[in-house]
Scaffold this active site. Sequence first.
Site, PDB file in Angstrom:
ATOM      1  N   GLU A 279       0.201  -0.755   5.658  1.00 23.46           N
ATOM      2  CA  GLU A 279       1.260  -0.191   6.491  1.00 23.46           C
ATOM      3  C   GLU A 279       1.058   1.290   6.726  1.00 23.46           C
ATOM      4  O   GLU A 279       1.368   1.805   7.789  1.00 23.46           O
ATOM      5  CB  GLU A 279       2.625  -0.428   5.831  1.00 23.46           C
ATOM      6  CG  GLU A 279       3.815  -0.232   6.765  1.00 23.46           C
ATOM      7  CD  GLU A 279       4.346   1.188   6.835  1.00 23.46           C
ATOM      8  OE1 GLU A 279       5.094   1.490   7.766  1.00 23.46           O
ATOM      9  OE2 GLU A 279       4.009   2.016   5.964  1.00 23.46           O
TER      10      GLU A 279
ATOM     11  N   ASP B 298       0.856  -1.194   0.000  1.00 17.56           N
ATOM     12  CA  ASP B 298       0.000   0.000   0.000  1.00 17.56           C
ATOM     13  C   ASP B 298       0.891   1.242   0.000  1.00 17.56           C
ATOM     14  O   ASP B 298       2.091   1.156   0.286  1.00 17.56           O
ATOM     15  CB  ASP B 298      -0.929   0.010   1.219  1.00 17.56           C
ATOM     16  CG  ASP B 298      -0.169   0.119   2.532  1.00 17.56           C
ATOM     17  OD1 ASP B 298       0.835  -0.603   2.694  1.00 17.56           O
ATOM     18  OD2 ASP B 298      -0.556   0.930   3.394  1.00 17.56           O
TER      19      ASP B 298
HETATM   20 ZN   LIG Z   1       7.046   2.391   3.921  1.00 21.37          ZN
END
Ligand SMILES: [Zn+2]
Length: 450
Positions: free
Chosen positions: A153, A91
């Site tokens: 993340e 992501d």
């Molecule tokens: Zn990163």
Amino acid sequence: MELQEIEKRARAMMPSLITQLEQLVALPSVAFPGYPSEPVHEMAATTLDMFREVGFTDARLMEVPTGYPPIYAEAPGPTGSPVVLLYAHYDVQPAPPEQGWTSDPWTATHKNGRIYGRGAADDKGGLVAHLGTMRVFDGAPPCTVKLVLEGMEETESNLEAFVGAHPDLFQCDVFVVCDMGNLTVGEPILTTALRGDVACVATVRTLEHPLHSGVFGGAAPDAMMTLARLLSSLHDAEGNVAVAGVSSGEWTGADMSADDFEASADLADGVRLTGTGSIGTRLWSRPSVSAIGIDMTPVATSSNVLIPEARAKISMRIVPGSDPVQELDALVAHLESHTPYGAQLDVQRTKEAPPFRCATDGPGYAAARVALEEAYGKPAAEAGSGGSIPLLRTLQQACPGAEFILWGPEDVAEARIHASDESVDPAEIEKMVVAQSRLLVHLTEGAALR
Ligand SMILES: [Zn+2]
């Protein structure tokens, strides 16, 4: 495999790795709430295919109760060989036009020897470095390699809970987190210390209700100016944190020049840096305090009254080795003892995220140092990172004996991760492929020697 052979293979695969990076950058895999989910799922599926193709034949999307799935895979090496877990995330941060992009963030754009686009460095650059590492060994690495690619993340990560539910998947000798970078291109760095992060919301109350600022102003305190005085007490005149009892130290590893730092920070014209001491010390071994939100009357609806109540969210980055509860205790005690005019103060604690420090005395770290030196042709230095990665602590708890290697292609001086015109230097990706491949070789040789 010899260094020269690995270098030759890495160089030969770069055009196709760059093509893959371009394909990945074209997918706006923003996992934040409110952004379309199709591109994130497409990113997961495309990534999955790419990793299956390079030898992770069992790569799969893992089931999670909420959010986008992590990708997990395992390429078994010879029996008894060390286990290395490669981590990256698929992501990315959003890339709104108001950030001021000079090229389309979702079109990989080649300029000045770099590749621009959201995620080109963070962390799609790290992702293709993992692809390249597997390709060096034609999908058959010398030791067991596990792969974990996170899908959230940059937002409310679901991986920590996933680690908690499946600690068996995360058992390894060495975690390789390819989501960092050198301070400047071509100068090899291992990141060994990360600051933690605590936060609180401070509400200051001075009046029972708004008062006419002409009739009462000058003798009755308004809450915003009172809060401003309280906030300003958090720093000394030079901009160093002035909170008694907060941990602080000196950085002794690699440093960043003030010029490089200023260039990467894009300060407005005429603005000077805050604090004293080396840049490394200010960023990695001393705390920093910021007000990250303020509630009071907006300018548009303001009128000539004294404000009865104002509040600020205060965030403090804390240094490696410190305890978040104690550090936040010190911040709260400072606020309570520095509120002027006897104003009422209410403090809510909202965050206590621990810092992280890598062990640097194990065989995995020694192998990484050698591998990085081989890839760059010069010795590796150590740097800190001002940011926090709570996941590292979770991984450490799941697998207490494992070592951590933090590196990657996101050079601090130019990559501008999370900002406009993010970019990566493809030479850094190539060198990371070499370094990671040599790391696997050295770990395997080291284990054979033991
Ligand atoms: Zn990163």
